[in-house]
Design a protein around this motif. Structure first.
Motif, PDB file in Angstrom:
ATOM      1  N   TYR A 167      27.051  83.167  23.636  1.00 16.12           N
ATOM      2  CA  TYR A 167      28.028  82.151  24.278  1.00 16.12           C
ATOM      3  C   TYR A 167      27.789  80.824  24.394  1.00 16.12           C
ATOM      4  O   TYR A 167      28.655  80.178  25.120  1.00 16.12           O
ATOM      5  CB  TYR A 167      28.140  83.203  25.520  1.00 16.12           C
ATOM      6  N   ASN A 168      26.788  80.382  23.780  1.00 17.10           N
ATOM      7  CA  ASN A 168      26.624  78.938  23.468  1.00 17.10           C
ATOM      8  C   ASN A 168      26.512  78.605  22.058  1.00 17.10           C
ATOM      9  O   ASN A 168      25.735  79.203  21.373  1.00 17.10           O
ATOM     10  CB  ASN A 168      25.410  78.554  24.078  1.00 17.10           C
ATOM     11  N   GLU A 169      27.488  77.852  21.573  1.00 17.74           N
ATOM     12  CA  GLU A 169      27.413  77.569  20.233  1.00 17.74           C
ATOM     13  C   GLU A 169      25.963  76.925  19.640  1.00 17.74           C
ATOM     14  O   GLU A 169      25.795  75.773  20.234  1.00 17.74           O
ATOM     15  CB  GLU A 169      28.611  76.602  19.680  1.00 17.74           C
ATOM     16  N   ASN A 170      25.363  77.497  18.858  1.00 18.60           N
ATOM     17  CA  ASN A 170      24.270  77.044  18.305  1.00 18.60           C
ATOM     18  C   ASN A 170      23.795  77.595  16.967  1.00 18.60           C
ATOM     19  O   ASN A 170      24.257  78.521  16.484  1.00 18.60           O
ATOM     20  CB  ASN A 170      23.089  77.064  19.409  1.00 18.60           C
ATOM     21  N   TRP A 171      22.624  77.184  16.571  1.00 15.55           N
ATOM     22  CA  TRP A 171      22.132  77.937  15.339  1.00 15.55           C
ATOM     23  C   TRP A 171      20.560  77.740  15.272  1.00 15.55           C
ATOM     24  O   TRP A 171      19.862  76.866  16.084  1.00 15.55           O
ATOM     25  CB  TRP A 171      22.709  77.161  14.008  1.00 15.55           C
TER      26      TRP A 171
END
Ligand code: ZN
Length: 394
Positions: free
Chosen positions: A133-137
């Motif tokens: 639910y948190n855009e990240n990579w």
């Protein structure tokens, strides 16, 4: 044949081997809370049980949550300046943080490091990380491999997609004599991880297979759903059906050799709670009973105050208490056929108690019945417990 026969005639060793074989078949698939991995998993399960596959569109409002975009991944790697892959998703799907956004760039080691996750205390193991639910990579790797990384320019590639699509889940219903249901729920959202969660999928599948041909008092509903968002979604879309669920168990972590753990429903003293405690108490296994807490698996949603269902969870080592939890060491060696078999036998024993449990109502309410005229007063010879039997009749 009924569930009592099923329970007493179970060949736990053979069942354990079958469950381990299914876990091995599902192990290589990269699952997440949405995407091709869940579909592929459910498709394999359909070779065993005819489950219905449901697709819920991205953006669907489910209580306080929204069905997320669908995540899929084809490849991911980190190459050093000589073109050598130092991390390769194709060798282990835990290497990529689940829900990693697409990314392709050249980075110095210092820029890369905030996106690398390791376990310094268990330097040989790869951690499992998610960012739904948190855009990240991010990438996960063993700490010993991390220590080998030199200052260099790295080519970082995550060939993934995060787009409108669906949340996929599987459902299988077995009709019983009554419409009242027993819910068996497991999550299907972890990649190559065995105790959490392939053991649960395998046990739920075996249960469904074995319960299908026998006579049942209750109807059974099996849910194969992504953790949290899956149960929230099912409950939101089936609020009326949820009222039929009289008892339920969340199947997780049933393949390790640790002691059994029964986590009670939030109500704490429901029939399934008493049945599970009874079975554990009268078995030869080591066990612990824990109260409900809003931390764990999908029982959190089933037991939320608005539903307050009688759903507990029977596992071996409890959620998060074994060192291999959410690491590459939760593998096919960590779960063993004999432990899976034993867990299945305990599940069948609990279901047998629920199926057989009755509260008898006397048809002779005014004064005690005359046992003698029915030939049953002190007529039960040869029973060590004839006194108890007589007391039960009275
Ligand atoms: Zn987990």
């Amino acid at each position: 044949m009924n569930i009592s026969d099923l329970s007493s005639e179970l060949d736990a060793a053979q069942a354990g081997l079958e469950m381990h074989a299914l876990a091995s078949q599902l192990y290589p698939i990269c699952r997440s809370i949405t995407g091709a991995g869940v579909r592929e998993t459910l498709k394999i399960l359909q070779q065993y049980i005819p489950l219905d596959v449901h697709e819920v569109p991205t953006g669907t409002q489910v209580f306080d949550w929204t069905v997320p975009r669908e995540w899929n991944i084809r490849d991911a790697y980190i190459k050093n300046s000589r073109g050598k892959k130092v991390i390769d998703f194709k060798t282990c799907n835990l290497h990529v943080m689940s829900y990693s956004t697409p990314f392709h760039a050249k980075l110095r080691l210092e820029e890369l490091k905030p996106h690398l996750f390791t376990l310094p205390d268990d330097p040989a193991w790869i951690p499992y990380r998610t960012s739904y639910y948190n855009e990240n990579w991010g990438f996960c790797l063993s700490h010993s491999d991390w220590l080998e990384l030199k200052d260099d320019e790295y080519e970082v590639c995550i060939d993934s997609s995060l787009q409108d699509g669906h949340l996929t889940y599987g459902e299988y219903c077995l009709k019983g004599e009554t419409e009242e249901e027993i819910l068996i729920s497991c999550h299907v959202c972890h990649p190559s991880l065995c105790n959490d969660n392939l053991s649960g999928i395998s046990l739920a599948t075996q249960l469904a297979l074995r319960l299908a041909p026998v006579s049942r008092r209750y109807s059974y509903r099996f849910l194969f759903i992504p953790g949290t968002i899956g149960s929230v979604t099912w409950l939101a879309l089936n609020q009326a059906l949820a009222a039929r669920i009289k008892h339920g168990l969340v199947v997780v972590c049933v393949g390790d050799g640790g002691r059994f753990t029964y986590k009670k429903s939030r109500r704490g003293n429901t029939e399934v709670d008493r049945a599970a405690v009874h079975v554990l108490k009268h078995s030869d296994v080591e066990y612990a009973i824990t109260d409900f807490s809003p931390y764990g698996y999908d029982e959190r949603q089933y037991c939320s105050p608005g539903f307050n269902l009688a759903v507990g969870s029977l596992s071996r080592s409890a959620h998060g208490t074994f060192p291999q939890y959410h690491t590459s060491a939760d593998n096919l060696e960590f779960i063993r056929p004999q432990d899976l078999g034993k867990s299945l036998s305990m599940y069948l024993a609990v279901l047998n108690v629920l199926e057989s449990n009755r509260a008898y109502l006397s048809q002779n309410q005014y004064c005690e019945p005359q046992l003698g005229k029915r030939g049953i007063y002190k007529a039960i010879g040869g029973h060590g417990d004839s006194k108890r039997q007589e007391m039960a009749m009275l």
